[in-house]
Design a protein around this motif. Structure first.
Motif, short mmCIF file in Angstrom:
data_model
loop_
_atom_site.label_atom_id
_atom_site.label_comp_id
_atom_site.label_asym_id
_atom_site.label_seq_id
_atom_site.Cartn_x
_atom_site.Cartn_y
_atom_site.Cartn_z
N ILE A 33 -13.01 14.09 23.63
CA ILE A 33 -13.18 15.65 23.51
C ILE A 33 -12.72 16.23 22.42
O ILE A 33 -13.34 17.16 21.74
N ILE A 34 -11.64 15.96 21.91
CA ILE A 34 -10.91 16.38 20.70
C ILE A 34 -11.66 16.08 19.41
O ILE A 34 -12.03 16.99 18.76
N VAL A 35 -12.19 14.89 19.37
CA VAL A 35 -12.88 14.54 18.11
C VAL A 35 -14.08 15.35 17.97
O VAL A 35 -14.44 15.67 17.04
N VAL A 36 -14.88 15.53 19.28
CA VAL A 36 -16.39 16.03 19.08
C VAL A 36 -16.07 17.48 18.68
O VAL A 36 -16.91 17.86 18.00
N PHE A 37 -15.02 18.19 19.68
CA PHE A 37 -14.85 19.43 19.20
C PHE A 37 -14.48 19.91 17.80
O PHE A 37 -14.84 20.92 17.24
N SER A 38 -13.71 18.78 17.24
CA SER A 38 -13.09 19.21 15.92
C SER A 38 -14.24 19.08 15.06
O SER A 38 -14.29 19.69 13.82
N LEU A 39 -15.22 18.02 15.22
CA LEU A 39 -16.53 18.00 14.11
C LEU A 39 -17.34 19.41 14.52
O LEU A 39 -18.05 19.46 13.51
N PRO A 42 -14.34 23.56 12.91
CA PRO A 42 -13.16 23.41 11.90
C PRO A 42 -11.85 24.19 12.29
O PRO A 42 -10.95 23.87 11.94
N ASN A 43 -12.15 25.16 13.27
CA ASN A 43 -10.95 25.85 13.62
C ASN A 43 -10.49 25.36 15.00
O ASN A 43 -9.49 25.92 15.58
N TYR A 44 -11.15 24.40 15.53
CA TYR A 44 -10.52 23.87 16.70
C TYR A 44 -9.31 22.99 16.96
O TYR A 44 -8.28 23.60 17.53
N LEU A 45 -9.04 22.51 16.05
CA LEU A 45 -7.88 21.68 15.52
C LEU A 45 -6.87 22.22 14.83
O LEU A 45 -6.30 21.50 13.66
N THR A 46 -6.62 23.32 15.11
CA THR A 46 -5.48 24.08 14.31
C THR A 46 -4.32 24.36 15.30
O THR A 46 -4.51 24.34 16.33
N PHE A 47 -3.33 24.69 14.64
CA PHE A 47 -1.86 24.91 15.43
C PHE A 47 -2.08 26.07 16.31
O PHE A 47 -1.58 25.89 17.55
N ASP A 48 -2.56 27.21 16.06
CA ASP A 48 -2.73 28.48 16.80
C ASP A 48 -3.93 28.08 17.88
O ASP A 48 -3.40 28.62 18.97
N ASN A 49 -4.78 27.43 17.78
CA ASN A 49 -5.76 27.36 18.66
C ASN A 49 -5.33 26.29 19.66
O ASN A 49 -5.54 26.67 20.93
N ILE A 50 -4.34 25.64 19.23
CA ILE A 50 -3.82 24.47 20.15
C ILE A 50 -2.86 25.22 21.08
O ILE A 50 -2.66 24.86 22.30
N LEU A 51 -2.15 25.98 20.57
CA LEU A 51 -1.17 26.94 21.36
C LEU A 51 -1.76 27.73 22.33
O LEU A 51 -1.43 28.02 23.41
N ILE A 52 -2.77 28.31 21.90
CA ILE A 52 -3.58 29.28 22.79
C ILE A 52 -4.21 28.42 23.94
O ILE A 52 -4.16 28.91 24.86
N MET A 53 -4.79 27.16 23.52
CA MET A 53 -5.17 26.40 24.72
C MET A 53 -4.08 25.76 25.72
O MET A 53 -4.26 26.06 26.94
N SER A 54 -2.99 25.54 25.19
CA SER A 54 -1.85 25.27 25.65
C SER A 54 -1.28 26.22 26.73
O SER A 54 -0.92 26.08 27.96
N SER A 55 -1.30 27.47 26.27
CA SER A 55 -0.79 28.37 27.22
C SER A 55 -1.76 28.69 28.46
O SER A 55 -1.15 29.19 29.45
N HIS A 56 -3.11 28.61 28.27
CA HIS A 56 -4.06 28.46 29.34
C HIS A 56 -3.75 27.38 30.35
O HIS A 56 -4.12 27.43 31.58
N VAL A 57 -3.55 26.25 29.73
CA VAL A 57 -3.55 25.10 30.36
C VAL A 57 -2.21 24.75 31.26
O VAL A 57 -2.11 24.15 32.14
N ALA A 58 -1.06 25.62 30.85
CA ALA A 58 0.15 25.49 31.24
C ALA A 58 -0.10 25.82 32.81
O ALA A 58 0.85 25.33 33.50
N ILE A 59 -0.65 26.87 33.23
CA ILE A 59 -0.72 27.46 34.55
C ILE A 59 -1.18 26.20 35.37
O ILE A 59 -0.70 25.86 36.44
N TYR A 60 -2.20 25.45 35.05
CA TYR A 60 -2.94 24.59 35.82
C TYR A 60 -2.09 23.21 35.82
O TYR A 60 -1.89 22.55 36.87
#
Length: 355
Positions: A33-39, A42-60
């Protein structure tokens, strides 16, 4: 003993790609999934985006960490979602102030007290689940499903179905800082992600390095054998549900403390003739808001008043026609004469015959 050791060594020496794919299919799917969305972006695999996704995933993830212990024990907890919402409602209720009518005062607890009470509420819900499952031998699916509706009903009764906003507290009363739990960052890492990592480390240590972890694996594998071996199966089962309830409460606090962008309030403008322009902000429990939403969507209920008006018009036309026919029949009876029936009085039969 030698034969067993040799068999273990031979199994370790064997390497199979199929076995690796089967055991690590979840991680491989995540990597794919990471490879596909990174392709794709180009903004998917960035530090800020990873932190945003992590903050949403943290609850679940926090909910999943609590559920992990329950599943390892051979049970299931369906009430974690309602416990999350109920703990958030308790936190909002405390932040708005607790009125004590006897003394005529309103108590505003501080943030640590709010967090402790909300976690205690989640632990209490888990305690009830554990007692129902371990002491009264209720199936985990049934017990937690019933608790789901009980806790959800309590939350709806407390809020009256409304949404509580502005949980930041009052600075003069010292109960501010609630938004800090779900919004602020430490070393550019969201607080929710840090809490998730700490809970994962603590539970990993408990499962792998403590006596409780060994008891948990033993009771989950074979409850009867563990009980005969001296493992306190009932206590382990109760504590498992208590931990799950606490994790759900922590997730609810993070979710409730995350600030949401609110829509601007629209004022009412009243003209001289009394006609109001503009509407209030809609509420989730407002029946008028739901009706407007159905009207905007072109739902069936939007067309029901029109259909009723049409039916009323048709009934009135039919009633007027019958009334006119009745008058003509009375006049014909009073003045008998040979006449032909009007086409408008053709209710039944052939032309010229009135029934």
């Amino acid at each position: 003993m030698t034969t067993t050791t040799t068999a273990i060594i031979e199994n370790k020496k064997k390497f199979s790609i199929a076995r690796v794919l089967i055991e690590g299919r979840a991680f491989l799917a995540l990597i794919l999934i990471i490879v596909v969305f990174s392709l794709m972006s180009p903004n998917y695999l960035t530090f800020d985006n990873i932190l945003i996704m992590s903050s949403h995933v943290a609850i679940y993830a926090i909910l999943g960490l609590g559920m992990l212990l329950v599943v390892l024990n051979g049970g299931i907890d369906l009430s974690v979602g309602s416990t999350l919402g109920f703990s958030a409602v308790i936190a909002g209720f405390l932040m708005q102030g607790v009125p004590i009518n006897i003394f005529g005062v309103v108590l505003y607890p501080s943030i640590p007290v709010v967090v402790v009470i909300s976690c205690a509420v989640g632990a209490g819900v888990g305690l009830v689940n554990g007692i129902l499952v371990s002491r009264f031998k209720v199936a985990p699916f049934v017990a937690t499903l019933g608790m789901l509706y009980v806790v959800r009903g309590l939350a709806l009764l407390m809020t009256n179905g409304l949404t509580i906003n502005d949980l930041s507290g009052d600075e003069a009363l010292g109960n501010t800082g609630f938004e800090w739990l779900g919004f602020n960052r430490v070393l550019n890492i969201p607080i929710g992600v840090i809490i998730m990592i700490l809970i994962a480390i603590v539970l990993g240590f408990v499962l792998g390095r403590t006596r409780f972890g060994r008891w948990l694996y033993a009771s989950g594998g074979n409850e009867r054998a563990a009980e005969l071996s001296g493992v306190p199966v009932r206590s382990v089962k109760i504590w498992v549900y208590v931990i799950s309830g606490v994790c759900a409460a922590v997730a609810g606090l993070i979710l409730a403390s995350t600030p949401h962008q609110r829509q601007p309030h629209r004022r009412k403008h009243v003209r001289a003739d009394g006609d109001r322009r503009g509407r209030d902000r809609w509420s989730i429990s407002d029946g008028r808001a739901r009706k407007r939403a159905r009207h905007a969507a072109g739902g069936v209920r939007h067309r029901l008043p029109v259909r009723r008006a049409r039916h009323r018009g048709r009934l009135r036309v039919l009633a007027d026609g019958l009334h006119r026919c009745g008058d003509r029949r009375r006049r014909a009876a009073e003045q008998p004469a040979v006449r032909t029936a009007s086409p408008s009085c053709r209710i039944g039969g052939t032309a010229g015959e009135v029934r």
